[in-house]
Design a protein around this motif. Structure first.
Motif, short mmCIF file in Angstrom:
data_model
loop_
_atom_site.label_atom_id
_atom_site.label_comp_id
_atom_site.label_asym_id
_atom_site.label_seq_id
_atom_site.Cartn_x
_atom_site.Cartn_y
_atom_site.Cartn_z
N PHE A 96 85.30 -1.54 0.38
CA PHE A 96 85.77 -0.26 0.90
C PHE A 96 86.73 0.41 -0.08
O PHE A 96 86.60 1.59 -0.41
CB PHE A 96 86.45 -0.47 2.27
CG PHE A 96 87.35 0.64 2.69
CD1 PHE A 96 86.83 1.89 3.01
CD2 PHE A 96 88.72 0.45 2.75
CE1 PHE A 96 87.67 2.93 3.39
CE2 PHE A 96 89.57 1.48 3.13
CZ PHE A 96 89.04 2.73 3.45
N SER A 99 85.00 1.46 -3.34
CA SER A 99 84.10 2.60 -3.07
C SER A 99 84.91 3.88 -2.96
O SER A 99 84.54 4.91 -3.54
CB SER A 99 83.31 2.37 -1.78
OG SER A 99 82.47 1.26 -1.92
N TYR A 100 86.01 3.83 -2.23
CA TYR A 100 86.88 5.00 -2.12
C TYR A 100 87.38 5.44 -3.50
O TYR A 100 87.33 6.62 -3.85
CB TYR A 100 88.08 4.73 -1.21
CG TYR A 100 89.15 5.78 -1.37
CD1 TYR A 100 89.00 7.03 -0.79
CD2 TYR A 100 90.26 5.56 -2.17
CE1 TYR A 100 89.95 8.02 -0.98
CE2 TYR A 100 91.21 6.53 -2.36
CZ TYR A 100 91.05 7.77 -1.77
OH TYR A 100 91.97 8.76 -1.98
N THR A 102 86.16 4.92 -6.43
CA THR A 102 85.07 5.47 -7.26
C THR A 102 84.74 6.89 -6.85
O THR A 102 84.62 7.78 -7.70
CB THR A 102 83.82 4.57 -7.16
OG1 THR A 102 84.16 3.25 -7.57
CG2 THR A 102 82.69 5.10 -8.02
N ILE A 103 84.60 7.11 -5.55
CA ILE A 103 84.29 8.47 -5.06
C ILE A 103 85.44 9.42 -5.38
O ILE A 103 85.21 10.55 -5.82
CB ILE A 103 83.99 8.45 -3.55
CG1 ILE A 103 82.75 7.60 -3.25
CG2 ILE A 103 83.80 9.87 -3.01
CD1 ILE A 103 82.57 7.25 -1.80
N ARG A 104 86.67 8.97 -5.20
CA ARG A 104 87.82 9.81 -5.51
C ARG A 104 87.84 10.20 -6.98
O ARG A 104 88.13 11.34 -7.33
CB ARG A 104 89.11 9.07 -5.17
CG ARG A 104 90.35 9.95 -5.46
CD ARG A 104 91.59 9.15 -5.64
NE ARG A 104 91.52 8.43 -6.90
CZ ARG A 104 92.42 7.57 -7.31
NH1 ARG A 104 93.46 7.30 -6.55
NH2 ARG A 104 92.30 6.95 -8.45
N GLY A 112 86.71 11.52 -1.39
CA GLY A 112 86.83 10.06 -1.34
C GLY A 112 87.06 9.57 0.08
O GLY A 112 86.44 8.61 0.52
N SER A 116 84.02 7.74 2.25
CA SER A 116 84.25 6.32 2.46
C SER A 116 84.48 5.99 3.94
O SER A 116 84.43 4.83 4.33
CB SER A 116 85.41 5.82 1.61
OG SER A 116 86.61 6.44 1.98
N LEU A 119 81.61 3.99 5.64
CA LEU A 119 81.67 2.58 5.25
C LEU A 119 82.77 1.86 6.02
O LEU A 119 82.57 0.75 6.52
CB LEU A 119 81.92 2.49 3.74
CG LEU A 119 81.80 1.14 3.09
CD1 LEU A 119 80.40 0.57 3.25
CD2 LEU A 119 82.15 1.25 1.62
N LEU A 120 83.90 2.49 6.15
CA LEU A 120 85.02 1.92 6.90
C LEU A 120 84.63 1.68 8.36
O LEU A 120 84.85 0.59 8.89
CB LEU A 120 86.23 2.87 6.83
CG LEU A 120 87.43 2.53 7.70
CD1 LEU A 120 88.02 1.18 7.34
CD2 LEU A 120 88.48 3.62 7.58
N THR A 145 80.96 -3.07 -7.00
CA THR A 145 81.78 -1.90 -6.68
C THR A 145 83.01 -1.83 -7.57
O THR A 145 83.42 -0.74 -7.96
CB THR A 145 82.19 -1.87 -5.18
OG1 THR A 145 82.83 -3.09 -4.85
CG2 THR A 145 81.00 -1.63 -4.29
#
Length: 163
Positions: A96, A99-100, A102-104, A112, A116, A119-120, A145
């Motif tokens: 989690f 992933s956050y 990376t998106i951020r 982000g 995310s 997923l959370l 990840t």
């Protein structure tokens, strides 16, 4: 600074939410899946027979999936079903968080958080046994990840990857 506190609060709150959602499975005193029991037994075996491919019976899983489970020994505790499931919680929490991050990094803080959240919610509220136990996929998912976040930063030569 306030944005960093909001971000840290989101991540810590998310990790706590995942723990709260998985708590019943973590304390359940019976194996949920045969792989979970086998990998836990392999972790116990490592203490007496080493960690090579020949000393563990991990079927199609490698020794790394069992080695991750021996962390309680560092604290003078024993490997148990609870510690195995705590490892699963730590793994999905890391998935989690990475992933956050990376998106951020790609799209910004708002995206982000927005992307995310599913997923959370999945990790915290899914009660299907197949997603509650420790499995051989968790270590590789954490590594993938983490690599998605860290490798581009290393390629750019950044020193402060997490900021």
């Amino acid at each position: 600074m306030p944005r960093l506190l909001i971000e840290a609060g989101f991540l810590l709150g998310g990790v706590a939410f995942i723990l709260a959602g998985r708590l019943n499975a973590i304390v359940l005193p019976i194996p949920i899946n045969p792989d979970e029991a086998q990998l836990g037994a392999n972790a116990l075996r490592v203490l007496h027979h080493g960690s090579g491919w020949g000393s563990l019976d991990s079927s199609s899983s490698g020794p790394l999936n069992s080695l991750v489970l021996i962390w309680p020994i560092l604290f003078g505790k024993e490997v148990s079903l609870v510690s195995v499931r705590l490892t699963a919680w730590m793994a999905v929490s890391l998935v989690f968080v990475f992933s956050y991050l990376t998106i951020r990094r790609v799209s910004g803080r708002f995206d982000g958080i927005l992307f995310s959240l599913p997923l959370l919610v999945f990790f915290a509220l899914n009660e299907n046994n197949e997603f509650q136990h420790y499995s051989s996929e968790l270590v590789s998912t954490v590594l993938l990840t983490a690599a998605m976040f860290l490798v581009p930063l290393a390629a750019e030569g950044r020193r402060r990857a997490l900021l």
